[in-house]
Design an enzyme around this catalytic site. Structure first.
Site, PDB file in Angstrom:
ATOM      1  N   SER A   1       3.725 113.851  72.868  1.00 60.94           N
ATOM      2  CA  SER A   1       2.464 113.325  72.239  1.00 60.94           C
ATOM      3  C   SER A   1       2.219 111.817  73.092  1.00 60.94           C
ATOM      4  O   SER A   1       1.148 111.336  73.111  1.00 60.94           O
ATOM      5  CB  SER A   1       2.932 112.431  70.946  1.00 60.94           C
ATOM      6  OG  SER A   1       3.837 111.340  71.039  1.00 60.94           O
TER       7      SER A   1
ATOM      8  N   LYS B   1       4.464 105.514  70.022  1.00 59.19           N
ATOM      9  CA  LYS B   1       2.922 105.594  70.039  1.00 59.19           C
ATOM     10  C   LYS B   1       2.571 104.273  70.623  1.00 59.19           C
ATOM     11  O   LYS B   1       3.215 103.249  70.762  1.00 59.19           O
ATOM     12  CB  LYS B   1       2.354 105.735  68.765  1.00 59.19           C
ATOM     13  CG  LYS B   1       2.933 107.102  68.166  1.00 59.19           C
ATOM     14  CD  LYS B   1       2.097 108.349  68.644  1.00 59.19           C
ATOM     15  CE  LYS B   1       2.449 109.677  67.721  1.00 59.19           C
ATOM     16  NZ  LYS B   1       3.693 110.194  68.183  1.00 59.19           N
TER      17      LYS B   1
END
Length: 145
Positions: free
Chosen positions: A62, A99
């Site tokens: 990701s 993230k």
């Protein structure tokens, strides 16, 4: 959503390695050094706060567009205050993830966790979520082979 395996490092032992202090040319080659007389201690160079620093092995992709790939090792410093656009490790609803921390809508009481891969969607942190910023990613160790 398992994206990290977190480990505590052993930072007390010096890790001196030979160091090419004249640098390595990324353009045209330069004359080679006759010898390397300095050393570089990875523990001292990579770790600012040993008691608050952890390593994690990245699982998943990701964050690939941020240069963080599956199998990379991230150095996480829990003593660093997280700011907008930092790459962070967060604990959310029982799981860890890595993230970008998006605080652009903080004035509206919204926090977003932004991936660096267009195939993944941002995560809106709801007020009811069990959420905390666990640490800030300060270094990435890549393996090319």
């Amino acid at each position: 959503m398992k994206e990290l395996e977190i480990f505590k490092g052993g930072f007390a032992t010096p890790l001196p390695l030979p160091y090419a202090d004249m640098g390595i040319q990324a353009g045209f080659p330069s004359p080679a050094q006759d010898y390397i007389d300095r050393s570089l201690d990875f523990n001292r160079e990579l770790i600012a706060h040993p008691a608050a620093t952890f390593y994690a092995k990245v699982v998943g992709n990701s964050m690939i567009e941020a240069g963080i790939s599956e199998g990379d090792i991230v150095v996480i410093d829990r003593a660093v205050d997280a700011e907008h656009d930092d790459i962070v490790v967060v604990y959310i609803d029982g799981e860890f993830t890595i993230k970008y921390l998006d605080l652009s809508e903080l004035s509206r009481h919204r926090i977003w966790l932004r991936p660096a891969n267009k195939d993944f969607r941002p995560i809106k942190v709801n007020a009811s979520a069990d959420f905390r910023v666990w640490g800030v990613v300060v270094k990435v160790i890549k393996s090319f082979k």
